[in-house]
Design an enzyme around this catalytic site. Structure first.
Site, PDB file in Angstrom:
ATOM      1  N   HIS A 121      32.155 -33.820  -5.320  1.00 39.79           N
ATOM      2  CA  HIS A 121      32.079 -34.984  -4.432  1.00 39.79           C
ATOM      3  C   HIS A 121      32.527 -36.224  -5.213  1.00 39.79           C
ATOM      4  O   HIS A 121      32.095 -36.415  -6.353  1.00 39.79           O
ATOM      5  CB  HIS A 121      30.649 -35.161  -3.899  1.00 39.79           C
ATOM      6  CG  HIS A 121      30.558 -36.293  -2.932  1.00 39.79           C
ATOM      7  ND1 HIS A 121      31.005 -36.194  -1.630  1.00 39.79           N
ATOM      8  CD2 HIS A 121      30.135 -37.570  -3.094  1.00 39.79           C
ATOM      9  CE1 HIS A 121      30.843 -37.367  -1.027  1.00 39.79           C
ATOM     10  NE2 HIS A 121      30.316 -38.207  -1.889  1.00 39.79           N
ATOM     11  N   GLU A 159      21.628 -26.329   2.152  1.00 39.62           N
ATOM     12  CA  GLU A 159      21.819 -26.515   3.602  1.00 39.62           C
ATOM     13  C   GLU A 159      22.146 -27.950   4.013  1.00 39.62           C
ATOM     14  O   GLU A 159      22.640 -28.185   5.107  1.00 39.62           O
ATOM     15  CB  GLU A 159      20.571 -26.034   4.347  1.00 39.62           C
ATOM     16  CG  GLU A 159      20.478 -24.535   4.403  1.00 39.62           C
ATOM     17  CD  GLU A 159      19.352 -24.072   5.302  1.00 39.62           C
ATOM     18  OE1 GLU A 159      18.843 -24.886   6.102  1.00 39.62           O
ATOM     19  OE2 GLU A 159      18.982 -22.894   5.199  1.00 39.62           O
TER      20      GLU A 159
HETATM   21  C1  GAR Z   1      38.657 -35.018  -3.642  1.00 38.80           C
HETATM   22  O1  GAR Z   1      38.561 -36.364  -4.025  1.00 38.80           O
HETATM   23  C2  GAR Z   1      37.278 -34.442  -3.407  1.00 38.80           C
HETATM   24  O2  GAR Z   1      36.316 -34.916  -4.290  1.00 38.80           O
HETATM   25  C3  GAR Z   1      37.003 -34.929  -2.018  1.00 38.80           C
HETATM   26  O3  GAR Z   1      38.224 -34.749  -1.325  1.00 38.80           O
HETATM   27  C4  GAR Z   1      39.305 -34.894  -2.274  1.00 38.80           C
HETATM   28  C5  GAR Z   1      40.192 -33.674  -2.176  1.00 38.80           C
HETATM   29  O4  GAR Z   1      41.339 -33.834  -2.966  1.00 38.80           O
HETATM   30  N1  GAR Z   1      35.928 -34.199  -1.392  1.00 38.80           N
HETATM   31  C6  GAR Z   1      35.073 -34.763  -0.555  1.00 38.80           C
HETATM   32  O5  GAR Z   1      35.158 -35.912  -0.184  1.00 38.80           O
HETATM   33  C7  GAR Z   1      33.979 -33.823  -0.076  1.00 38.80           C
HETATM   34  N2  GAR Z   1      32.892 -34.579   0.495  1.00 38.80           N
HETATM   35  P1  GAR Z   1      42.230 -32.605  -3.392  1.00 38.80           P
HETATM   36  O6  GAR Z   1      42.540 -31.801  -2.129  1.00 38.80           O
HETATM   37  O7  GAR Z   1      43.464 -33.228  -3.982  1.00 38.80           O
HETATM   38  O8  GAR Z   1      41.467 -31.786  -4.395  1.00 38.80           O
END
Ligand code: GAR
Length: 210
Positions: A121, A159
């Protein structure tokens, strides 16, 4: 009849990576396996909910099995959940990695792989996490609040949304002139792409089939 002795040590630790978008975190995992930073592990499969995800191309370029299971192709959410569960079970993963996977993981999957699903995250949980906080929205909220430090967190999935036990965190400085995009990029470079392979290595080393 005498059974042959199984040599479990020869079997690599099996990862399944779930993705939705660009797949830079997937790439960090692929690179860490290819350059030996993570040893005795393989990505058995990459699964996306989004057919357009560039992460699927990244997998294919590295000869990794990749598929898309799209919620819109199912009349009910339960049917999608069951299809995803069945695809995961088929791969017999030792660890499931959510690398920018933007679908809420259903309870049946969390229970089937209790303690064996991790998520990255892009903030220091418990700040800027939970429902609605994903991708660029996380960084927009951090800048709107005026925090001076943000970062990334790897946690075990339970969960709740972003509520599971925290495994690793790394702080990243927020600059005066940051935009959501520049902050997102710096958090990826300085934190996410390091933390996620590091967390996987911890699992392989402590739970690997040695
Ligand atoms: C990343 O920054 C990840 O931490 C975030 O989405 C992006 C995906 O980038 N995830 C979230 O926000 C989950 N809550 P990527 O497809 O280039 O790895």
């Amino acid at each position: 009849m005498e059974q042959p002795v199984q040599n479990r040590s020869a079997e690599p630790f099996r990862l399944v990576v779930l993705v939705s978008g660009g797949g830079t975190n997937l790439q960090a995992i692929i690179d860490a396996i290819e350059d030996g930073a993570i040893q005795n592990a393989k990505i058995a499969c990459v699964i996306s909910n989004n057919p357009e995800a560039y992460a699927l191309e990244r997998a294919k370029k590295h000869g990794i099995k990749a598929c898309c299971i799209r919620p819109a192709d199912f009349s009910e959410r339960e049917a999608y959940d069951a299809a995803l569960l069945s695809a995961l079970q088929e791969e017999t993963p030792d660890l499931i990695v959510l690398a920018g996977f933007l679908v809420i993981v259903p309870k049946i999957i969390i229970h089937a792989f209790e303690g064996r699903i991790i998520n990255i995250h892009p903030s220091l949980i418990p700040s800027f996490c939970g429902k609605g906080y994903w991708g660029l929205h996380v960084h927009e909220a951090a800048l709107a609040r005026g925090v001076k430090v943000s970062g990334a967190t790897v946690h075990v999935v339970d969960e709740g949304t972003d509520t599971g036990p925290i495994l690793l965190q790394k702080a990243v400085e927020v600059r005066e002139d940051d935009t959501p995009e520049s902050l997102q990029r710096r958090i990826m470079e300085e934190a996410e792409w390091k933390l996620l392979p590091q967390a996987i290595r911890m699992f392989v080393e402590t739970e690997g089939k040695a």
